[in-house]
Scaffold this motif. Structure first.
Motif, mmCIF file in Angstrom:
data_model
loop_
_atom_site.group_PDB
_atom_site.id
_atom_site.type_symbol
_atom_site.label_atom_id
_atom_site.label_comp_id
_atom_site.label_asym_id
_atom_site.label_seq_id
_atom_site.Cartn_x
_atom_site.Cartn_y
_atom_site.Cartn_z
ATOM 1 N N TYR A 47 0.833 -1.210 0.000
ATOM 2 C CA TYR A 47 0.000 0.000 0.000
ATOM 3 C C TYR A 47 0.864 1.255 0.000
ATOM 4 N N VAL A 48 1.921 1.245 0.794
ATOM 5 C CA VAL A 48 2.830 2.392 0.825
ATOM 6 C C VAL A 48 3.443 2.622 -0.556
ATOM 7 N N GLN A 49 3.877 1.534 -1.192
ATOM 8 C CA GLN A 49 4.464 1.656 -2.522
ATOM 9 C C GLN A 49 3.438 2.152 -3.533
ATOM 10 N N PHE A 50 2.201 1.715 -3.402
ATOM 11 C CA PHE A 50 1.162 2.148 -4.339
ATOM 12 C C PHE A 50 0.856 3.635 -4.148
ATOM 13 N N ILE A 51 0.929 4.115 -2.912
ATOM 14 C CA ILE A 51 0.775 5.543 -2.665
ATOM 15 C C ILE A 51 1.882 6.319 -3.384
ATOM 16 N N VAL A 83 8.354 6.659 -21.929
ATOM 17 C CA VAL A 83 9.037 5.876 -20.893
ATOM 18 C C VAL A 83 8.173 5.805 -19.637
ATOM 19 N N LEU A 84 7.542 6.927 -19.296
ATOM 20 C CA LEU A 84 6.663 6.954 -18.122
ATOM 21 C C LEU A 84 5.388 6.144 -18.361
ATOM 22 N N GLY A 85 4.925 6.086 -19.613
ATOM 23 C CA GLY A 85 3.775 5.242 -19.931
ATOM 24 C C GLY A 85 4.099 3.772 -19.764
ATOM 25 N N ILE A 86 5.291 3.364 -20.184
ATOM 26 C CA ILE A 86 5.740 1.981 -19.993
ATOM 27 C C ILE A 86 5.814 1.669 -18.496
ATOM 28 N N ALA A 87 6.344 2.614 -17.726
ATOM 29 C CA ALA A 87 6.420 2.424 -16.267
ATOM 30 C C ALA A 87 5.042 2.234 -15.672
ATOM 31 N N ASN A 88 4.073 3.010 -16.137
ATOM 32 C CA ASN A 88 2.706 2.899 -15.612
ATOM 33 C C ASN A 88 2.110 1.527 -15.894
ATOM 34 N N GLY A 89 2.331 1.004 -17.116
ATOM 35 C CA GLY A 89 1.812 -0.315 -17.458
ATOM 36 C C GLY A 89 2.400 -1.407 -16.587
ATOM 37 N N PHE A 90 3.693 -1.331 -16.321
ATOM 38 C CA PHE A 90 4.349 -2.317 -15.455
ATOM 39 C C PHE A 90 3.857 -2.209 -14.015
ATOM 40 N N ASN A 91 3.789 -0.987 -13.504
ATOM 41 C CA ASN A 91 3.500 -0.808 -12.081
ATOM 42 C C ASN A 91 2.055 -1.102 -11.719
ATOM 43 N N ASN A 92 1.108 -0.707 -12.573
ATOM 44 C CA ASN A 92 -0.307 -0.927 -12.240
ATOM 45 C C ASN A 92 -0.620 -2.406 -12.060
ATOM 46 N N LEU A 93 -0.262 -3.202 -13.071
ATOM 47 C CA LEU A 93 -0.560 -4.630 -13.003
ATOM 48 C C LEU A 93 0.332 -5.323 -11.986
ATOM 49 N N GLY A 94 1.589 -4.904 -11.918
ATOM 50 C CA GLY A 94 2.511 -5.520 -10.967
ATOM 51 C C GLY A 94 2.082 -5.324 -9.527
ATOM 52 N N MET A 95 1.601 -4.123 -9.189
ATOM 53 C CA MET A 95 1.177 -3.859 -7.816
ATOM 54 C C MET A 95 -0.060 -4.678 -7.450
ATOM 55 N N GLN A 96 -1.006 -4.789 -8.387
ATOM 56 C CA GLN A 96 -2.220 -5.557 -8.099
ATOM 57 C C GLN A 96 -1.904 -7.033 -7.874
ATOM 58 N N THR A 97 -1.090 -7.613 -8.730
ATOM 59 C CA THR A 97 -0.791 -9.036 -8.588
ATOM 60 C C THR A 97 0.078 -9.305 -7.363
ATOM 61 N N SER A 98 0.979 -8.397 -7.038
ATOM 62 C CA SER A 98 1.800 -8.600 -5.838
ATOM 63 C C SER A 98 0.946 -8.514 -4.574
ATOM 64 N N LEU A 99 -0.068 -7.667 -4.583
ATOM 65 C CA LEU A 99 -0.962 -7.572 -3.426
ATOM 66 C C LEU A 99 -1.647 -8.901 -3.151
ATOM 67 N N TYR A 100 -2.253 -9.488 -4.191
ATOM 68 C CA TYR A 100 -3.037 -10.709 -3.991
ATOM 69 C C TYR A 100 -2.168 -11.932 -3.716
ATOM 70 N N ALA A 101 -0.857 -11.805 -3.919
ATOM 71 C CA ALA A 101 0.041 -12.895 -3.549
ATOM 72 C C ALA A 101 0.127 -13.056 -2.038
ATOM 73 N N THR A 122 -8.119 2.952 -1.750
ATOM 74 C CA THR A 122 -7.917 4.106 -0.872
ATOM 75 C C THR A 122 -6.475 4.596 -0.966
ATOM 76 N N SER A 123 -5.517 3.655 -1.089
ATOM 77 C CA SER A 123 -4.113 4.032 -1.256
ATOM 78 C C SER A 123 -3.918 4.855 -2.528
ATOM 79 N N ARG A 124 -4.613 4.464 -3.590
ATOM 80 C CA ARG A 124 -4.528 5.233 -4.837
ATOM 81 C C ARG A 124 -5.018 6.651 -4.620
ATOM 82 N N PHE A 125 -6.136 6.803 -3.921
ATOM 83 C CA PHE A 125 -6.700 8.129 -3.713
ATOM 84 C C PHE A 125 -5.790 8.990 -2.837
ATOM 85 N N ILE A 126 -5.183 8.379 -1.820
ATOM 86 C CA ILE A 126 -4.251 9.125 -0.972
ATOM 87 C C ILE A 126 -3.065 9.612 -1.805
ATOM 88 N N GLY A 127 -2.568 8.748 -2.702
ATOM 89 C CA GLY A 127 -1.469 9.149 -3.572
ATOM 90 C C GLY A 127 -1.827 10.308 -4.474
#
Length: 465
Positions: A281-285, A376-394, A410-415
């Motif tokens: 959650y901290v990383q997602f913020i 480059v930032l768009g590529i980062a967004n694609g990696f991070n969005n899906l990566g964060m969701q799958t790492s959470l459910y692990a 809620t973490s997204r909104f705080i960010g």
């Protein structure tokens, strides 16, 4: 039964399966059209900030409240509407959310002042906050086969619609004015409403009631979020010791109070007992502070410093959305093979690289240079969005999915709240290339923190573990 009878029976079963798949697809479409409204309306407005500044005679710090209050309302509304959907029925709350968005989208273009516009955006935020928890609950309850794929489709709508917002907003401003940003919601609202009305199952009789809500927790959480928002927005004019002290006291009070509740509004015991989840959650913020600082800051910079019109701005910003969409399925396949850690390492490293590349953008930078940097930032967004969701459910058991998903949003909104505060502090009354470079350094620092948090993840974490 003869061969002919068996064949007919097989045909009937195949037709039934096809009809069921079609119904499931339409149900997913109803939910997806609804949940994209919140992230889409968040970033569409970014291209219109310069126009709104001119229309209402505002500084960038003042107009940033349009962003901050939207996410303040979303951060509070998301868990609140999720709880209401459990108490009063998911279909009821989903339809109620669509009606609130409809009312706000009708009234916002008629706003006589900036204060009224903020009020209508808050209503829009509360309405759209109902759609994600209620819609995800309906999908999990109705779709039993291929549920993971269904949730993945909805997640893509939720995450990538934000990236397309500036491009859509740019085209709307080119052919009209900022009111079109609200009026363009109606095709999505109508499509979602009609499909939901027809396909969503009837809600059972409501259980519990208003007394089942942890209203004290709601009030404490709202006050805590608001005080921290006030503190961060005031950093542009100096450090407010009393705001910091009150924010810290409210945070501690919220933690102690919710820890004693059997049915808390924010399950702090879950966070305390799941360290890996809390760090995600901290990383997602941090991820969303960097992403939304860029999504809100760059469009205003392009218009005010580079002299681009809204359509040109939208085309340049399309680089983030386009590359994000292209890499997402590739990242998904990589995660299935090796887990989420390696893709997240690439994604967080791309945040650092893309942020540092923004230092190349000056007053005379070409549109192609800006496009390539944002890619480059768009590529980062694609990696991070899906990566964060799958790492959470692990790290989350299936029975804890609801709690984890709500806090993830809620973490997204705080960010995003913190991103608007950061921009208000960095950009102030005017925007210059120097201010953009300051934002780039901050985003690079956030990327390094994200990289460190990713490095400490267990190897091979994936949603299927």
């Amino acid at each position: 039964m003869g061969i002919e009878g068996k064949r007919k029976e097989g045909d009937r079963m195949e037709l039934a399966r096809t009809a069921m798949k079609r119904k499931d697809l339409l149900l997913i479409t109803a939910v997806a059209l609804g949940i994209l409204l919140n992230p889409l309306n968040t970033t569409m407005i970014s291209v219109a900030l310069a126009r709104l500044q001119e229309d209402f005679q505002l500084t960038f710090g003042e107009v940033s409240w349009l962003i901050s209050t939207y996410y303040l309302a979303s951060a509070i509304g998301q868990p609140l509407m999720g709880k209401w959907s459990d108490l009063y029925g998911r279909k009821r709350i989903f339809m109620f959310g669509l009606l609130l968005v409809t009312a706000a989208s009708c009234l916002a273009p008629l706003s006589p002042s900036f204060g009224w516009l903020i009020g209508f955006r808050i209503i829009q935020a509360f309405g759209s906050s109902a759609l994600f928890p209620a819609g995800m609950g309906i999908i999990r309850g109705q779709i039993t086969s291929g549920q993971a794929q269904a949730l993945g489709i909805v997640s893509i709508f939720s995450s990538t619609s934000a990236a397309f917002g500036p491009s859509i907003g740019g085209f709307l401003l080119h052919y009209g004015d900022w009111p079109l940003i609200f009026l363009c919601n109606f095709p999505f609202i109508i499509g979602s409403f009609l499909l939901a009305w027809k396909l969503f199952p009837r809600d059972p009789k409501p259980e519990g009631g208003a007394m089942a809500m942890d209203w004290t927790g709601v009030a404490l959480f709202s006050a805590t979020i608001f005080m921290w928002l006030l503190f961060f927005l005031s950093l542009a004019s100096g450090f407010s010791l009393w705001q910091f002290a009150v924010g810290a006291a409210l945070t501690y009070g919220l933690y102690r109070y919710e820890l004693r509740r059997k049915q808390p509004f924010i399950n702090v015991a879950f966070l305390r007992d799941n360290r890996n989840v809390t760090l995600i959650y901290v990383q997602f913020i941090l991820t969303n502070i960097a992403f939304y600082s860029i999504m809100f800051g760059i469009p205003s910079y392009l218009q005010q410093v580079q002299g681009m019109d809204p359509q040109q701005t939208g085309l340049v910003m399309l680089s983030i959305a386009g590359f994000s969409v292209v890499v997402t399925p590739l990242v998904g396949r990589w995660i299935e093979r090796s887990g989420s850690k390696r893709p997240l390492l690439v994604g967080t490293a791309a945040v650092v690289a893309g942020s540092l590349l923004m230092l190349l953008i000056g007053d005379r930078a070409s549109a192609l240079t800006i496009f390539l940097v944002l890619s480059v930032l768009g590529i980062a967004n694609g990696f991070n969005n899906l990566g964060m969701q799958t790492s959470l459910y692990a790290f989350v058991a299936k029975e804890e999915t609801g709690i984890a998903s709500g806090l993830f949003m809620t973490s997204r909104f705080i960010g995003t709240i913190l991103s608007s505060s950061l921009l208000a502090a960095l950009f102030g009354d005017t925007i210059t290339s120097g201010h953009l470079h300051s934002m780039a350094w901050v985003c690079a620092a956030l990327g390094l923190l994200m990289l460190a948090l990713t490095a400490r993840m267990p190897q091979g974490s994936s949603a299927t573990d």
